[in-house]
Structure formats: C-alpha cells, structure tokens
Design a protein around this motif. Structure first.
Motif, PDB file in Angstrom:
ATOM      1  N   SER A  18     -32.603  48.580 -68.039  1.00 26.77           N
ATOM      2  CA  SER A  18     -32.486  48.889 -69.459  1.00 26.77           C
ATOM      3  C   SER A  18     -31.244  49.744 -69.655  1.00 26.77           C
ATOM      4  CB  SER A  18     -33.727  49.607 -69.988  1.00 26.77           C
ATOM      5  OG  SER A  18     -33.821  50.894 -69.438  1.00 26.77           O
TER       6      SER A  18
ATOM      7  N   SER B 280     -32.541  45.523 -72.728  1.00 27.52           N
ATOM      8  CA  SER B 280     -33.307  45.449 -71.478  1.00 27.52           C
ATOM      9  C   SER B 280     -33.347  44.007 -71.002  1.00 27.52           C
ATOM     10  CB  SER B 280     -34.731  45.967 -71.665  1.00 27.52           C
ATOM     11  OG  SER B 280     -35.483  45.109 -72.499  1.00 27.52           O
TER      12      SER B 280
ATOM     13  N   THR C 176     -38.825  47.243 -70.185  1.00 24.26           N
ATOM     14  CA  THR C 176     -38.632  46.591 -71.484  1.00 24.26           C
ATOM     15  C   THR C 176     -38.814  47.553 -72.655  1.00 24.26           C
ATOM     16  OG1 THR C 176     -40.962  45.987 -71.770  1.00 24.26           O
ATOM     17  CG2 THR C 176     -39.584  44.456 -70.519  1.00 24.26           C
TER      18      THR C 176
END
Length: 476
Positions: free
Chosen positions: A54, A67, A350
């Motif tokens: 990320s 990400s 994420t």
C-alpha cells in the motif's frame, strides 16, 4: 535490506519524483487459521493468507491511498494519477518528531506452525468433552468453541525517515453456551481469551478448568438466582464490564477523527464534538483514569510503532477525572495543535490506516475487592454481561448482567437474575467512587471504518464501585 523493504524503497523513490509532500509505503502480510467446534463436531475450518503493498501520499494536505498485491500495479497507478483540486481533510499532514526506526517481534515459545491443525482441533474437542461431562442440574443445549490464530508481518517506510519491521502472532479463543433449566435459560457468549504469542498462549489459559467454572457459575444463576433488588446503595461492576465501558464510551469517542466528524456516517460519532477540551476538561470523578497503551507485552493490541511510523506510547485519555488527550494521527493532531501520539493501525494491505484503539482500560488502585465492598450495606456485583448496547454518540448505555450477586453487609451473597444497568456516560464516570487492584483484560476485535476494518484489542480495568445509580429487572 530485505526484499520487501527494497520494494518499498523502490516505490517511495518513484513517488518522490512525483513531488508529493509526504509518502508512506507498507508491505503487509497476514496469515489466518480458524475453526469452530459445535457440540463436539467440527463445523468449519478456514485458512487464508494475504500479502501486498500500500502507498499513501499527501499533496497540499490531501491524502491519496493506493494498494495492490503488485508493486508494479501501484507504480502504474501513480503514472496516471493527477492530484485533485479539493478541500483538504486537515490543516497539515506530515513530519513528526518521534518516528520509529528498527524492528520488533513477539516471541513464540511454541511456534503456531509447528502444531498441526489436527492437534489443535483434537485439543479443543477434548476440552469440550470434559466440560460437557460436568454434573449440573441444568441442560447444555448448545456449546461452541471458536479458535482463531493470526500472524501479522509488516514493513513500513516513510519519506521522513521511519523504518519499521514487525512480526506479531496472536491466538484468540471464544465460546458460546446456551443452557436451560425449567423456564429459565441463558445464552452466554465470551471473547475474553486472547493474547499475542505462540501456541503456548492456549495452554496458559487452562481452558478445561476455566470453562468448567463458567458452566458451574451459569448453572447456579439459572437454578438459584433471586430477583433484582429494588433498593440498593452501590453497584459494583467487574473488570469485564469496565473493559466494555472503557472501550466504547472512552476509547471510541476519544478518537480524534470521530471527534472531527469523519466517522459519523460509518462507525459513529462522539459526544466530545464541539467541546473545548483544553479548557473544559472535567469529565469524571477523581477515582477515574483511563489509558490506551499499545506497549503492553503479549497484549492483543500490542505494537511499538503505529502504521504511520510514529513511536507508540501510553496515552492518558482521562487522568484523575480530567480529559487529558485524544487518540491522534499525523493528520488530526494538527487540527488540535498537538503532535501525533502514534494511534494509527490498519487491518490489511488493502485498508487505509486510520486511528484505532490498542489496549484501553481503567487504571487500578491499591485496595482489594474485599476492602472496596466492606462498607456496602446493600448492593449488587455484576461479574459478567449477557448483552450490551451503546448509541452512536457513545452516550446512552445499557448492560444486562449474566453472573451477578447481591452484596449484603460487605459480603457477596446469592446470585441475582439478569440485572439491567442503564445510564449515560456522564452519570457512570461521575458515580465511580472507588476502583480496586484487580486489573484484568479481555480480548476483542474492534471494528471501524468503511469498509469496516477489524483490529485486535484488549479492553479492561479493575472492579468499579458506583454510587447513586439504580438497576432494573429484565423486561421492566
């Protein structure tokens, strides 16, 4: 330099060429194994792994987040990225003084991957069989054990020099029990057993004895409990109830992003919004201090650096009854004219890093439980809860006791049937007249954000003595 750090350094240098004011690159790997045992049968087994990159960048105080499992995909996204013309979320964002450089790991005496899944399931089934064999008058209708282990590994670097490597294994156990005797029944659910560490954590809990004592106690409640007394002088809440109160009515509303209104449409709001916390600081009785401390060894919420590379420390949310500080990140701290206190985490690669609690709890005193209740003429001690609720503002609260006992002339007496405790946050914190020295912690998975992110936490405290509040009977 490890392969992950080399990749992060490559991403950071590429982003630097695009002229961002602040850059934060993270590689985040998560390995999870969990299973359920219901009435002696294995009903689910799950194993999953995720890992990826990320990148968070800031330009003109506007935050952007990327990400992907692939560093090349993030680089490609950056090539086509153009900063927006928008109103920034904060007045400033960026450098801090107390950045973390180094690595830390939680030791596993018995590494989780050295014990087979079959051995773990066999162990839990044996625990269940032993507990179900206990002679009690009531009937166990349903008994479920849930085992979860998580191994989290992160590398983080920032454009202002932070460099962090961390490895944290965690083990978490929950149970659900439904019991009935005559026309009375209970549904007990607990998620209190969880720690950072290896498989030795599970053995340290002595699950067979722990759950056996719980079943005996639940049996006593539904077989012998008396009605909730109508007149009492004091209520004593256990460390488990104190933990929920600390987490929900001190921890969440003291998150600076929630105070500023960012979480209002998702996870909730804060009663502190609009309050001048620098001048209007009185909050609770002098007996109350609440802290959030990620540095507790082997805790569920353990970390030494947050996900913005800021060194972690104990934060006093409430100190001797006075508001002390909020939970800040690099962004919100500038809105309050302070420095970040290292309160940022994220659930996986994420997810955007946001302000999170770690281990939130009331601080204990030096007196014992017996000393704390010795002058209570008539009261009730609520040891555990069957259900709880709190509103989005974190102000109005309700707890239904499960294991509860009358207090008569300074001593614990008969069990009390499902007392209901309702009060607002201000009433609760200002009615606490004493706390004892029984500091205990309970594990949980705290949810926040949109999409929701779950991160492991501890919540806890000593036993709390409250005066001037009352209880209701369930159904009143």
């Amino acid at each position: 330099m490890s392969a992950n750090v080399e990749d992060l350094d490559w991403l950071l240098k590429y982003a630097e060429k695009r002229g961002f004011d602040y850059i934060e690159a993270r590689h985040h790997a998560l390995k999870i194994q969990d299973f359920n045992i219901l009435n002696g049968l294995t009903t689910s087994v799950n194993q999953s792994e995720s890992a990826g990159f990320s990148l968070r960048v800031v330009k003109d105080n506007i935050i952007y987040f990327f990400s992907s499992p692939s560093k090349e995909k993030i680089k490609e996204d950056l090539e086509y990225f153009h900063p927006l013309s928008a109103r920034p979320w904060s007045n400033s964002f960026g450098k801090v003084e107390d950045i973390f450089v180094g690595e830390y790991k939680v030791t596993q005496k018995t590494p989780l991957d050295l014990v087979s899944l079959g051995e773990k399931i066999k162990f839990m089934k044996n625990v269940m069989k032993d507990v179900e064999g206990i002679k009690i008058s009531s009937k166990i209708l349903s008994f479920e054990l849930i085992y979860i282990e998580l191994f989290e590994k992160k590398d983080i670097i920032t454009s202002d020099g932070a460099s962090v490597h961390s490895e944290i294994p965690r083990v978490w156990n929950m149970y659900s029990i439904v019991m009935r005797e005559g026309d009375r029944s209970i549904n007990a659910f607990s998620d209190e057993l969880g720690s950072a560490g290896g498989y030795e954590v599970l053995n340290s809990w002595n699950l067979q004895e722990y759950l056996s004592e719980k079943v005996k106690s639940f049996n006593e409640v539904i077989a012998k409990a008396k009605a909730t007394p109508s007149s009492i002088s004091d209520i004593v809440l256990s460390g488990q109830i104190a933990g929920i109160i600390a987490h929900e009515s001190a921890g969440h509303p003291f998150e600076a992003d929630r105070v500023l209104g960012r979480e209002g449409a998702q996870a909730g709001m804060s009663y502190l919004t609009g309050r001048d916390i620098k001048s209007d600081r009185h909050f609770a009785s002098e007996s109350v201090s609440v802290v959030d401390d990620p540095t507790l060894p082997y805790s569920m919420g353990f970390f030494l650096s947050d996900d913005e590379g800021v060194r972690a420390r104990r934060k006093f949310l409430i100190k001797d009854g006075m508001i002390s500080e909020l939970l800040y990140d690099r962004s919100t701290s500038s809105s309050f004219g302070v420095k970040s206190n290292g309160s940022v985490r994220t659930s996986d690669f994420t997810a955007e890093p946001i302000i999170r609690m770690s281990n939130t709890f009331f601080l204990p005193s030096s007196i014992t439980f017996d000393e704390m209740i010795e002058d209570i003429r008539e009261g009730v001690f609520i040891k555990s809860f069957m259900e709880w609720n709190i509103d989005d503002l974190r102000w109005s609260q309700r707890y239904v006791g499960l294991e509860a006992y009358e207090i008569k002339q300074g001593e614990l007496g008969s069990p009390v049937l499902f007392p209901v405790f309702e009060a607002n946050t201000g009433q609760i914190y200002n009615s606490i007249v004493a706390v004892d020295n029984n500091l205990s912690f309970y594990a949980g998975m705290c949810g926040k954000g949109e999409p929701s992110q779950g991160v492991p936490v501890w919540m806890g405290g000593p036993d709390l003595r409250l005066r001037g509040l009352s209880l209701k009977k369930l159904g009143d």
